[in-house]
Design a protein around this motif. Structure first.
Motif, PDB file in Angstrom:
ATOM      1  N   HIS A  71     -38.268 -54.641 -37.580  1.00 45.22           N
ATOM      2  CA  HIS A  71     -36.856 -54.710 -37.185  1.00 45.22           C
ATOM      3  C   HIS A  71     -35.975 -54.793 -38.617  1.00 45.22           C
ATOM      4  CE1 HIS A  71     -35.415 -55.932 -33.044  1.00 45.22           C
ATOM      5  NE2 HIS A  71     -36.732 -55.482 -32.896  1.00 45.22           N
ATOM      6  N   LEU A  83     -30.551 -47.529 -39.494  1.00 44.09           N
ATOM      7  CA  LEU A  83     -30.235 -46.891 -38.131  1.00 44.09           C
ATOM      8  C   LEU A  83     -29.008 -46.511 -38.040  1.00 44.09           C
ATOM      9  CD1 LEU A  83     -32.263 -46.884 -35.560  1.00 44.09           C
ATOM     10  CD2 LEU A  83     -31.370 -49.214 -34.834  1.00 44.09           C
ATOM     11  N   LYS A 135     -31.183 -64.602 -39.336  1.00 44.34           N
ATOM     12  CA  LYS A 135     -30.412 -63.914 -38.426  1.00 44.34           C
ATOM     13  C   LYS A 135     -31.165 -63.095 -37.381  1.00 44.34           C
ATOM     14  CE  LYS A 135     -27.598 -60.145 -37.942  1.00 44.34           C
ATOM     15  NZ  LYS A 135     -27.504 -59.088 -38.391  1.00 44.34           N
ATOM     16  N   ILE A 139     -31.877 -62.112 -32.572  1.00 42.11           N
ATOM     17  CA  ILE A 139     -31.965 -61.020 -31.772  1.00 42.11           C
ATOM     18  C   ILE A 139     -33.346 -60.869 -31.368  1.00 42.11           C
ATOM     19  CG2 ILE A 139     -31.920 -58.412 -32.261  1.00 42.11           C
ATOM     20  CD1 ILE A 139     -29.782 -58.800 -34.296  1.00 42.11           C
ATOM     21  N   GLU A 143     -34.937 -60.464 -27.364  1.00 42.05           N
ATOM     22  CA  GLU A 143     -35.834 -59.390 -26.859  1.00 42.05           C
ATOM     23  C   GLU A 143     -37.194 -59.890 -26.175  1.00 42.05           C
ATOM     24  OE1 GLU A 143     -36.966 -56.657 -30.180  1.00 42.05           O
ATOM     25  OE2 GLU A 143     -38.368 -55.418 -28.785  1.00 42.05           O
TER      26      GLU A 143
ATOM     27  N   GLN B 259     -32.197 -63.641 -18.777  1.00 38.68           N
ATOM     28  CA  GLN B 259     -31.284 -62.967 -19.590  1.00 38.68           C
ATOM     29  C   GLN B 259     -30.303 -62.263 -18.479  1.00 38.68           C
ATOM     30  OE1 GLN B 259     -31.613 -58.663 -21.243  1.00 38.68           O
ATOM     31  NE2 GLN B 259     -31.695 -59.764 -23.383  1.00 38.68           N
ATOM     32  N   ALA B 290     -25.797 -47.050 -32.129  1.00 37.99           N
ATOM     33  CA  ALA B 290     -26.000 -47.965 -33.113  1.00 37.99           C
ATOM     34  C   ALA B 290     -24.450 -48.412 -33.780  1.00 37.99           C
ATOM     35  CB  ALA B 290     -27.015 -47.845 -33.997  1.00 37.99           C
ATOM     36  N   ASN B 291     -23.618 -47.007 -33.920  1.00 29.20           N
ATOM     37  CA  ASN B 291     -22.428 -47.428 -34.664  1.00 29.20           C
ATOM     38  C   ASN B 291     -21.428 -47.768 -33.955  1.00 29.20           C
ATOM     39  OD1 ASN B 291     -23.000 -46.506 -37.692  1.00 29.20           O
ATOM     40  ND2 ASN B 291     -24.165 -44.919 -36.534  1.00 29.20           N
ATOM     41  N   ARG B 299     -23.601 -57.000 -30.438  1.00 32.39           N
ATOM     42  CA  ARG B 299     -24.848 -56.954 -30.930  1.00 32.39           C
ATOM     43  C   ARG B 299     -25.105 -57.639 -32.285  1.00 32.39           C
ATOM     44  NH1 ARG B 299     -30.793 -54.288 -30.637  1.00 32.39           N
ATOM     45  NH2 ARG B 299     -31.123 -54.555 -32.650  1.00 32.39           N
ATOM     46  N   SER B 303     -24.715 -61.276 -32.562  1.00 34.15           N
ATOM     47  CA  SER B 303     -25.956 -61.553 -32.032  1.00 34.15           C
ATOM     48  C   SER B 303     -26.047 -62.026 -30.574  1.00 34.15           C
ATOM     49  CB  SER B 303     -26.844 -62.776 -32.788  1.00 34.15           C
ATOM     50  OG  SER B 303     -27.193 -62.115 -33.792  1.00 34.15           O
ATOM     51  N   ALA B 305     -25.948 -60.285 -27.717  1.00 34.75           N
ATOM     52  CA  ALA B 305     -26.889 -59.262 -27.086  1.00 34.75           C
ATOM     53  C   ALA B 305     -28.078 -58.495 -27.617  1.00 34.75           C
ATOM     54  CB  ALA B 305     -25.894 -58.428 -26.208  1.00 34.75           C
ATOM     55  N   TYR B 306     -28.921 -58.214 -26.657  1.00 35.79           N
ATOM     56  CA  TYR B 306     -29.871 -57.311 -27.148  1.00 35.79           C
ATOM     57  C   TYR B 306     -29.624 -56.097 -27.099  1.00 35.79           C
ATOM     58  CZ  TYR B 306     -34.286 -55.043 -28.231  1.00 35.79           C
ATOM     59  OH  TYR B 306     -35.343 -54.179 -28.778  1.00 35.79           O
TER      60      TYR B 306
END
Lengths: 426, 423
Positions: A71, A83, A135, A139, A143, B259, B290-291, B299, B303, B305-306
């Motif tokens: 990650h 990413l 941080k 996350i 998961e 969740q 992701a952008n 997310r 932070s 949400a996954y």
């Protein structure tokens, strides 16, 4: 570069081990627009105790570090995330962690060079700080919660728990909320410096490339690193028996799900591919779509669809897995045990064996449809010191007699386990 | 052009896709009929019963054995909603003859088996075999009950159901247990005969295929027996109709989850001709990768949400936002999502974001020809929309989308349904 070839499915792979120890495998595919690259390190969730080659220091690490490290690799000192950078180019990028390796990959139709720049930059430049490590714990915690809600994951972990007492394969790949709370930048750097050395890594590329040219592009982007000796990994001793024959749990599922395992205790390293082929043929003969057992169970409403059949192995573990959905998992188990006994006593049926042999050949050949499947297969196989074409090329050597030997060796009743997830009772 | 289509009979179309990229050939038969409450369960059950046996191979075991001898040819079938149609899909995949260890003829045999499964089922006493129907009823019942197993999927299906309440698209593709229990083998066979006489039939062949496929299909006995028909199906009208704007509905369900699953259904009310392309770009900026705004804000920055993304359903011109969140963060996540929708309306996104989003879409368009079933699905979508755009044109339409168009579209977007699955 060394060229290996499969004449049957008409594909070639170009292989080179560079001076720094990095293995590069390129599989050219003419006329495809998609390009796929995957860069893996031989570092997975089971590698939780090792000796650092440079200092000789023995290191114990919290569960989930390999995944946590994966990650964190995307984060850059300037605040960007690799990413995002790759996605911005229209490149589909990802990473994953398994029991025995961690891989960084992307697939694209355009901008391969820019993608290669970014991939080789971020994998070679870790950036961990107290703040960004903290941080990430939030996350990854989410998961882990997601895995906790997933009945099929729980089913798998419980089956492993039946087969192994101490083996780290039974640990959750992501670790636990508790174990990841202990992760610090220092732990991450130690693991990075040990396992992300080129001599512990393999890169596989598949797409419309000229292999020699691509190899030069890859070499140009490699950062110089001092050579490093072998990493000594410490695992608990091999267990001669299963841990327990049965496990069950309750979760929110509508119908019970089951996983039957056969632990391959000896896990001989010779002829791994040949053995693997034989096991796949046997599994299909025992309970594949055309088996009489499957027909019977389907008719009785005990199976809705074919169970998934699998053989997982590395140096440290090896087991067969049969999993599916059934109102009465114990009856499935009973059926399988009987079918195996019958096959052991009467030998394999010639016609049935030939039919399944053809089917399994087809399954292997179809893997070569897609650049992503090809690259992932070559990487995963190379982590187990297996050369992927062997599944096609050694095919003819798997005879009925050989399969009968494997049946007796591996499908032993005392090595069998059953894991079940049942619906909540309320 | 590697694609061609020919009408074999009225409402029976053969589509050929020539490609050398695969080791396999893929054949598919699609039957399309309007989505209706009284038919969805029948369609799902019928698809399952058909795979049980043909006149020539009366049991599933025989079918499987035959396919295994053909180097593990694989058969698959299922039902899908495409716009307001319910489509029954049947696929057969075989190795291309070139890659067999020993030469053998597979193509003709493959088409014969596939067409037999759909058009020449195993019949006893002028009816489906009761044992097959009963068996498949039990199986389908379990499939319908299993809706709850995958929580992400369940929350998504529930949101669709609420958003399209009493409309065809709100139906569950596998149907309903109360309807299932009433179906008899006679009912099902009667329905099958009607369906086969009236539905739209499309046959796809993809792979390194030879020139005489048309001839093989035309000479197939099952095809010869089929009647001409004016097909009964719904053209997926791509020029948008105005939707009634309703007040936002909020729906919550409780289940054992750690969740929470938050799903928002958004209506798009843009009547401009090319709005489908604009909506694709809008969606990609909002939640495509992701952008995207959702991924970055829900997310990454908070932070919360996954998973946080959105998807555009072209045939219904709607967008679904999907997040996996900690249950206690519901309000915070919802507020953050709403902020992102406002940002879109106010044009608070950069040219860079537009460019990145277009790249993402363009690369997925280029990927269409890289997977056999994706390419088939692409052409079938056009067939049902009765509108043909080739891949180059499609890419150009995406490239042409302007910021102004995106903002105009954003202003027409309203939240139809907020669905939350919690503990």
């Amino acid at each position: 570069m060394k060229v290996i070839e499969s004449l049957k499915i008409k594909e070639k792979a170009y292989v080179e081990v560079l001076e720094n120890g990095l293995t590069v495998i390129i599989i050219p595919k003419k006329n495809t627009k998609k390009k796929y690259i995957i860069w893996g390190t031989h570092f997975g969730s089971i590698d939780n105790r090792f000796i650092m080659p440079k200092t000789g220091e023995e290191v114990f690490i919290p569960d989930g570090v390999a995944h946590f490290l994966e990650h964190k690799m995307f984060e850059q000192p300037n605040g960007t995330n690799s990413l995002d950078t790759l996605m911005a180019l229209g490149i589909d990028a990802n990473a994953y962690t398994t029991n025995d390796h961690t891989a960084y990959l992307f697939e694209c139709t355009n901008h391969f060079e820019e993608g290669l720049n970014e991939l080789m930059d971020y994998v070679q430049h870790p950036y961990f700080t107290d703040e960004n490590v903290e941080k990430e714990k939030g996350i990854i915690g989410q998961e882990i919660n997601m895995y906790d809600d997933d009945p099929s994951w729980k089913l798998y972990i419980n089956a492993l728990d039946c087969m192994y007492k101490e083996n780290p394969i039974k640990l959750d790949i992501a670790g636990t909320i508790e174990s990841i709370s202990k992760i610090t930048p220092d732990v991450l750097y130690k693991c990075y410096n040990t396992f992300y050395h080129p001599s512990n890594m393999t890169m596989v590329v598949c797409g419309d490339f000229v292999p020699e040219n691509l190899l030069q592009e890859i070499k140009k982007r490699l950062v110089n690193k001092e050579n490093q000796g072998e990493i000594k990994r410490i695992y608990p001793p091999k267990e001669e028996k299963i841990n327990k024959p049965f496990a069950s749990a309750q979760m929110e599922v509508s119908t019970p799900i089951f996983m039957i395992g056969y632990k391959d205790i000896e896990n001989k390293k010779e002829q791994r591919v040949k053995k693997h082929i034989a096991i796949e043929i046997l599994l299909n003969m025992i309970i594949g779509k055309s088996s009489s057992l499957y027909a019977k169970l389907y008719k009785e409403g005990l199976l809705l669809s074919e169970p998934s059949l699998d053989y997982e192995f590395s140096d440290e573990y090896a087991h067969v897995l049969i999993s599916g959905t059934s109102k009465e998992p114990k009856k499935i188990e009973e059926g399988i045990l009987n079918a195996i006994n019958e096959m052991k006593q009467n030998g394999l049926n010639e016609e049935h064996f030939e039919r399944i042999r053809r089917k399994v050949y087809g399954d292997y050949a179809i893997e070569y449809n897609n650049v992503g499947d090809i690259a992932r297969m070559f990487l995963a196989d190379s982590m187990k010191s297996v050369q992927s074409f062997d599944y096609i090329e050694q095919f003819e050597t798997v005879t009925k007699e050989y399969a009968e030997e494997v049946l007796k060796d591996i499908f032993k009743e005392e090595n069998e386990v059953l894991s079940i997830i049942e619906p909540n009772k309320n | 052009m590697n694609y061609k289509k020919e009408e074999i009979k009225k409402a029976l179309t053969l589509h050929q896709i020539y490609t050398e990229n695969y080791k396999t050939n893929l054949y598919a038969v699609f039957l399309a009929t309007p989505l209706k409450r009284e038919n969805v369960t029948l369609d799902a059950l019928l698809t399952a019963v058909l795979r049980r046996g043909t006149k020539n191979l009366p049991t599933q075991e025989q079918i499987s054995q035959k396919l295994e001898m053909m180097y593990g040819a694989s058969f698959d079938c299922g039902v899908e909603k495409t716009g307001d149609n319910h489509v029954m899909k049947f696929y057969l995949e075989t190795l291309n003859e070139e890659f067999l260890p020993k030469p053998e003829k597979l193509l003709e045999e493959s088409l014969k088996i596939l067409l037999d499964i759909v058009l020449n089922p195993y019949i006893e006493n002028n009816c489906f075999k009761p044992e097959y129907v009963e068996g498949e009823k039990k199986n389908l019942k379990q499939i319908i009950e299993a809706k709850i197993d995958n929580k992400n999927k369940y929350a998504y299906d529930r949101c669709i159901e609420e958003m399209f309440k009493n409309k065809p698209y709100g139906l569950y593709k596998y149907g309903y247990i109360e309807d299932l229990e009433k179906i008899t083998p006679e009912d099902l066979y009667k329905y099958y005969k009607e369906l086969i006489e009236t539905c739209k039939i499309d046959l796809f062949c993809s792979g390194k295929i030879n020139n005489n496929i048309k001839q093989i299909v035309e000479q197939n006995e099952n095809i010869q027996k089929l009647n001409e028909r004016t097909p009964n199906y719904v053209i997926n009208n791509e020029t948008t109709e105005a939707k009634e704007v309703e007040n936002t509905k909020t729906v919550e369900d409780s289940m054992q989850v750690t969740q929470g699953k938050l799903v928002l259904g958004l209506d798009i009310n843009d009547l401009e001709e090319n709005s489908r392309f604009v909506a694709s770009v809008y969606n990609a900026i909002l939640g495509g990768g992701a952008n995207s705004k959702l991924f970055q804000n829900v997310r990454e920055k908070q932070s919360l949400a996954y998973t946080a993304n959105s998807g555009y359903v072209r045939t219904k011109n709607v967008i679904f936002i999907r997040c996996g969140i900690e249950i206690a963060n519901y309000q915070k996540a919802l507020d953050t999502i709403k902020e992102q929708l406002e940002e879109m309306k106010n044009g608070n996104f950069t040219n860079e974001e537009i460019k990145n989003s277009k790249e993402l879409i363009l690369s997925s368009i280029e990927g269409i020809t890289e997977e056999q079933d994706t390419e088939i699905t692409y052409y079938y979508g056009q067939e049902l929309a009765d509108r043909f755009i080739n891949i180059e044109e499609y890419k150009n339409k995406i490239k042409e989308v302007s910021k102004e168009q995106i903002v105009n579209l954003a202003k027409t977007i309203s939240i139809n349904t907020i669905y939350f699955l919690k503990d």
